[in-house]
Design a protein around this motif. Structure first.
Motif, PDB file in Angstrom:
ATOM      1  N   LYS A 185       0.779  -1.298   0.086  1.00  0.00           N
ATOM      2  CA  LYS A 185       0.085   0.100   0.000  1.00  0.00           C
ATOM      3  C   LYS A 185       0.914   1.380  -0.148  1.00  0.00           C
ATOM      4  O   LYS A 185       0.517   2.277  -0.608  1.00  0.00           O
ATOM      5  N   PRO A 240      -7.123   5.959  -8.111  1.00  0.00           N
ATOM      6  CA  PRO A 240      -7.347   5.038  -6.932  1.00  0.00           C
ATOM      7  C   PRO A 240      -7.203   3.597  -7.391  1.00  0.00           C
ATOM      8  O   PRO A 240      -7.564   3.277  -8.635  1.00  0.00           O
ATOM      9  N   TYR A 241      -7.003   2.896  -6.152  1.00  0.00           N
ATOM     10  CA  TYR A 241      -7.081   1.477  -6.458  1.00  0.00           C
ATOM     11  C   TYR A 241      -7.518   1.096  -5.407  1.00  0.00           C
ATOM     12  O   TYR A 241      -7.911   1.426  -4.094  1.00  0.00           O
ATOM     13  N   HIS A 242      -7.858  -0.501  -5.160  1.00  0.00           N
ATOM     14  CA  HIS A 242      -8.692  -1.208  -4.365  1.00  0.00           C
ATOM     15  C   HIS A 242      -7.563  -2.374  -4.077  1.00  0.00           C
ATOM     16  O   HIS A 242      -7.493  -3.368  -4.795  1.00  0.00           O
ATOM     17  N   LEU A 243      -7.300  -2.531  -2.737  1.00  0.00           N
ATOM     18  CA  LEU A 243      -6.579  -3.760  -2.571  1.00  0.00           C
ATOM     19  C   LEU A 243      -6.976  -4.278  -1.070  1.00  0.00           C
ATOM     20  O   LEU A 243      -7.074  -3.684  -0.120  1.00  0.00           O
ATOM     21  N   GLU A 244      -7.087  -5.672  -1.078  1.00  0.00           N
ATOM     22  CA  GLU A 244      -7.445  -6.460   0.012  1.00  0.00           C
ATOM     23  C   GLU A 244      -6.737  -7.531  -0.223  1.00  0.00           C
ATOM     24  O   GLU A 244      -6.404  -8.415  -1.305  1.00  0.00           O
ATOM     25  N   GLU A 277      -5.652  -9.161  -3.569  1.00  0.00           N
ATOM     26  CA  GLU A 277      -6.493  -8.808  -4.674  1.00  0.00           C
ATOM     27  C   GLU A 277      -6.335  -7.162  -4.996  1.00  0.00           C
ATOM     28  O   GLU A 277      -6.637  -6.467  -4.001  1.00  0.00           O
ATOM     29  N   LEU A 278      -5.935  -7.033  -6.249  1.00  0.00           N
ATOM     30  CA  LEU A 278      -5.383  -5.709  -6.525  1.00  0.00           C
ATOM     31  C   LEU A 278      -6.442  -5.126  -7.609  1.00  0.00           C
ATOM     32  O   LEU A 278      -6.167  -5.665  -8.658  1.00  0.00           O
ATOM     33  N   GLU A 326     -10.167   0.678 -11.073  1.00  0.00           N
ATOM     34  CA  GLU A 326     -11.380   1.016 -11.751  1.00  0.00           C
ATOM     35  C   GLU A 326     -11.423   2.402 -12.141  1.00  0.00           C
ATOM     36  O   GLU A 326     -10.799   3.409 -11.541  1.00  0.00           O
ATOM     37  N   THR A 328      -6.540   3.451 -15.929  1.00  0.00           N
ATOM     38  CA  THR A 328      -6.193   2.398 -15.289  1.00  0.00           C
ATOM     39  C   THR A 328      -5.242   1.517 -16.076  1.00  0.00           C
ATOM     40  O   THR A 328      -4.414   0.775 -15.539  1.00  0.00           O
TER      41      THR A 328
END
Length: 286
Positions: A3, A49-53, A60-61, A64, A70
């Motif tokens: 992150k 922005p990104y979504h990381l979990e 999972e990266l 969107e 992107t």
């Protein structure tokens, strides 16, 4: 740590020197390859922005947003993941253990360069940014190839290294382009079938010479070539990026002949998982 790196990437922008280099440098013998409008857009670009979990033992990266934004994440995100992996597996090594590790790696690389040096008429470039061990190692490898291979080393797809080491920035178009054109075609089967060629028609309006290299394998090389309009055969070359490279190269040669072209005047770029024995095998065959 991931992150932290991704957040850092979101803070990056072109420096004035980098922008000047892109505006004024000669790429493929062409001055001002990029339009002023594109450079202006790129100067203002920031990574979205990104979504990381974490799900179980997987990360999972997800990115969107508009594709033009992107798609820019692909290379830095992969490079960061791999460099963090490198740091993780070497973090418990002592100073001398690390020095020996890299001394051995440098020796192995130089031995490979000496083998490649024996291949008459070799042309080779570095496309390794997104799968690299680390930035410093990629930079070292480029410098070693510059010294060891001389004019046989054509350049690197890493623009920062190309700028700093004063070598050519080099590359081709990518698989994403025909994917996007096909997505935009929607449910219109005829438009989907035309999409890979529409990409090349638009590309042809902007670029010439060694930038006119066909990447035919997004949806299958044989189908692409059999259905290609005649004008596609006039392009400078073709990139073989999947399957057995000898078969792929021979398919291209046969296609050029059937379209009234002399394959000896064409450029073939092989780019799929090449190591030194594979480069030697391809070189012997062609």
């Amino acid at each position: 740590a991931l992150k932290e790196q991704l957040d850092h990437i979101r803070s990056l922008s072109l420096s004035r020197g980098e922008s000047t280099w892109l505006r004024g440098n000669m790429f493929y013998g062409k001055r001002q390859m990029f339009s002023p409008e594109f450079i202006h857009w790129l100067e203002g670009f920031r990574f979205p922005p990104y979504h990381l979990e974490r799900t179980g033992d997987q990360y999972e990266l997800v990115f969107e947003g508009p594709w033009i934004e992107t798609t820019m994440w692909e290379i830095p995100a992969l490079a960061v993941v791999l460099e963090l992996h490198t740091r993780a597996v070497t973090k418990d090594m002592g100073k001398f253990e690390l020095q020996v590790l890299y001394a051995r790696a440098m020796t192995r690389l130089w031995e490979k360069i000496q083998r490649l040096k024996q291949l008459k008429g070799l042309s080779i470039a570095d496309f390794g940014t997104r799968r690299r061990h680390g930035f410093l190692w990629q930079d070292w490898c480029v410098q070693a190839m510059m010294e060891g291979l001389g004019p046989s080393f054509l350049g690197t797809s890493n623009c920062l290294i190309a700028l700093r080491r004063e070598v050519e920035a080099i590359g081709t178009n990518a698989h994403e382009l025909p994917m996007v054109y096909c997505a935009l075609a929607g449910d219109d089967d005829a438009a989907v079938a035309r999409a890979p060629y529409d990409v090349l028609a638009d590309w042809q309006d902007d670029y010439e010479g060694n930038l006119r290299v066909i990447l035919p394998d997004t949806y299958g090389t044989r189908g692409f070539l059999e259905n290609a309009p005649d004008w596609v055969a006039n392009w400078t070359g073709l990139r073989v990026d999947s399957g057995d490279p000898l078969i792929g190269g021979d398919i291209a040669i046969d296609w050029w002949k059937r379209r009234g072209q002399d394959p000896r005047n064409k450029l073939a770029i092989f780019s799929n998982g090449l190591d030194v024995p594979e480069i030697e095998r391809i070189h012997r065959h062609f």
